[in-house]
Design an enzyme around this catalytic site. Structure first.
Site, PDB file in Angstrom:
ATOM      1  N   GLY A 237       0.822  -1.200   0.000  1.00  0.00           N
ATOM      2  CA  GLY A 237       0.000   0.000   0.000  1.00  0.00           C
ATOM      3  C   GLY A 237       0.853   1.244   0.000  1.00  0.00           C
ATOM      4  CB  SER A 238      -0.036   4.747   0.694  1.00  0.00           C
ATOM      5  OG  SER A 238      -0.459   4.750   2.051  1.00  0.00           O
ATOM      6  CD  GLU A 257       4.890  -3.248  -3.799  1.00  0.00           C
ATOM      7  OE1 GLU A 257       5.202  -2.042  -3.985  1.00  0.00           O
ATOM      8  OE2 GLU A 257       3.869  -3.762  -4.252  1.00  0.00           O
ATOM      9  CG  LEU A 258       5.870   0.725   1.610  1.00  0.00           C
ATOM     10  CD1 LEU A 258       6.673   1.595   2.572  1.00  0.00           C
ATOM     11  CD2 LEU A 258       4.530   0.338   2.199  1.00  0.00           C
ATOM     12  CB  CYS A 291       3.516   0.427  -6.812  1.00  0.00           C
ATOM     13  SG  CYS A 291       3.643  -1.357  -6.983  1.00  0.00           S
ATOM     14  CD  GLU A 385       2.455   5.591  -5.609  1.00  0.00           C
ATOM     15  OE1 GLU A 385       2.539   4.436  -6.076  1.00  0.00           O
ATOM     16  OE2 GLU A 385       2.296   5.825  -4.401  1.00  0.00           O
TER      17      GLU A 385
END
Length: 490
Positions: A237-238, A257-258, A291, A385
């Site tokens: 996520g963020s 996992e950003l 992402c 992003e």
């Protein structure tokens, strides 16, 4: 339960608690961003459900899951892979309804779910250990030491909305392959899709103790992260939410996992037509909500105009509209707020001197594919992003300088590079601060059995089944004193 979840809309999105599907209780409705009506109803988790879930998971981890053989786990995962293929069309339709993702993209995601479960099955069969070379040092002579990888116990999987089926398959599949119990906290935007993936595993023969599913927002996730019964937290996520997950989890194993701000470099020697076609296809897949979606394209100034023209033509040809239409390339974003944010960033870049070559408008949650040419280096479309249907195209003159520009981001997940120069390829692989480099492809490419993850604010850990099993297991050592398989003569 899978048939009920995949049945008529609105879909049911039950919780799975202590071995039983729960359909009663407070319901939370999900409104599809494109169809603008209720498409699913999820059972909201409360504090009692959280406590029950972690206690049951803790008991089941030792009493049931750790006792299953790797071969048995592999067979379940292989059946789950086959089931994903059988239900491909229904699952893709559900993704389209809940998220606005086109059927062609949703179908591709379910293909990857099947692959991921099959890869996890193969990795389950490979779990083992080592015979350690203890006799290589004098104090170790006369002894034997062995290791094996044991299940960690309870894994918590917190999944995002943008690829809810495959990213859950990665976390759940690898955790199950490792012999753990998994507690899944589904994204509020895709509750029924998440329930369907869990049901695939259960209906393939997984023990009732293998998985539990809860629906809710940040408070539910925080309570689960803080639970002492949880041994491993895997979150996608963020950056901001990832930091909150880490604070709530405390001294636990974390796989984060950003976000990303992916760059693709197009050099002077590149096949510009190919680069433009690839960037157009991968910059707007899932409305750019990935992402590693193409966000920044740096093109050598000598080819900039050529690329911009070819790229604009390719993007203009994408079909935008109903995600349930098999011909649609670009559906809606996750909600109107997300679409409005990206449109606003495009307008800001235009006001600062950039050229909005295409798009910049929206209809509800559907953002027209947007191209921003030569935005200022400090524009939000360059530094933040975007996570939307927008690609910024910028010129560069010097290869070392463009590598530095790419590295100027706080993110470092994946990058793309179009060139035939092996020297540039090696330099970029060495110098770019990213977890992966795709050569003669854009940043937006992933194989599910290849290590995937980032550096800097893009997180840590690697999400491929083999690497995830390492995170979901613990090394246990056996040291046999006075018993040696090695020579003992001085």
């Amino acid at each position: 339960m899978l048939d009920a979840i995949l049945g008529p809309s609105p879909a049911v999105a039950p919780a799975l608690l202590a071995g039983a599907w729960k359909t009663g209780g407070e319901q939370v409705e999900r409104v599809g961003p494109y169809v603008r009506r209720v498409v699913s109803r999820a059972v909201a988790a409360d504090d009692d459900m959280v406590r029950t879930a972690v206690r049951y998971a803790h008991d089941g981890a030792r009493q049931a899951m750790a006792a299953t053989s790797p071969a048995a786990r592999a067979e379940v995962l292989e059946r789950a892979a086959a089931a994903a293929n059988r239900h491909r069309d229904a699952l893709a339709r559900l993704i389209a309804l809940e998220l606005g993702k086109p059927l062609k993209d949703g179908g591709g995601e379910i293909d990857r779910v099947a692959d991921t479960f099959a890869i996890c099955a193969a990795e389950a069969r490979r779990i083992g250990g080592d015979v350690l070379p203890v006799a290589g040092w004098a104090r170790g002579v006369g002894n034997t030491a062995l290791t094996y990888r044991a299940p960690a116990g309870v894994a918590l999987a917190i999944t995002p909305f943008n690829a809810p089926a495959n990213l859950l398959a990665h976390k759940l599949g690898a955790s199950f392959a490792a012999g753990n119990t998994t507690v899944v906290k589904a994204p509020p935007q895709a509750p029924a899709v998440s329930a369907a993936v869990v049901a695939l595993l259960l209906e393939a023969g997984a023990p009732a103790e293998a998985v539990q599913l809860l629906h809710g927002g940040g408070a539910v996730g925080a309570a689960l992260c803080a639970a002492p019964e949880v041994a491993v937290v895997s979150f996608t996520g963020s950056v901001e939410t990832g930091a909150a997950v880490a604070r709530a989890a405390g001294a636990k194993r974390l796989v984060l996992e950003l976000g990303g701000n992916a760059a693709t470099i197009v050099c002077a020697d590149a096949d510009v037509a190919q680069a433009a076609a690839v960037c157009a296809r991968t910059g707007y897949t899932n409305s750019g909500q990935s992402c590693i979606s193409v966000q920044r394209v740096y093109v050598h100034r000598s080819r900039f105009d050529e690329f911009a023209a070819a790229f604009g033509k390719e993007v203009a040809a994408l079909k935008v509209g109903d995600p349930l239409d098999p011909a649609t390339d670009v559906g809606s974003m996750v909600d109107e707020e997300a679409a409005a944010r990206v449109a606003g960033w495009a307008a800001e870049a235009g006001a600062a001197g950039a050229t909005i070559a295409l798009g910049g408008t929206r209809d509800g949650a559907t953002l027209a594919p947007t191209i921003v040419l030569d935005p200022p280096p400090g524009a939000a479309v360059v530094t933040r992003e975007v996570f939307g249907a927008l690609v910024a195209v910028l010129p560069f003159d010097d290869f070392d300088a463009v590598l530095a520009a790419c590295n100027g981001s706080r993110y470092g997940l994946q990058a793309g590079l179009f060139t035939q120069d092996i020297g540039r390829i090696v330099a970029a692989w060495r110098e770019l601060e990213v977890g992966g480099l795709i050569v003669n492809g854009s940043s937006n490419f992933r194989l599910d059995h290849v290590p995937f993850g980032g550096v800097k604010d893009s997180g840590f850990g690697r999400e491929s089944p083999a690497h995830m099993i390492e995170d979901y297991t613990v090394v246990k050592t056996l040291l046999l004193r006075g018993l040696s398989i090695w020579g003992t003569r001085p």
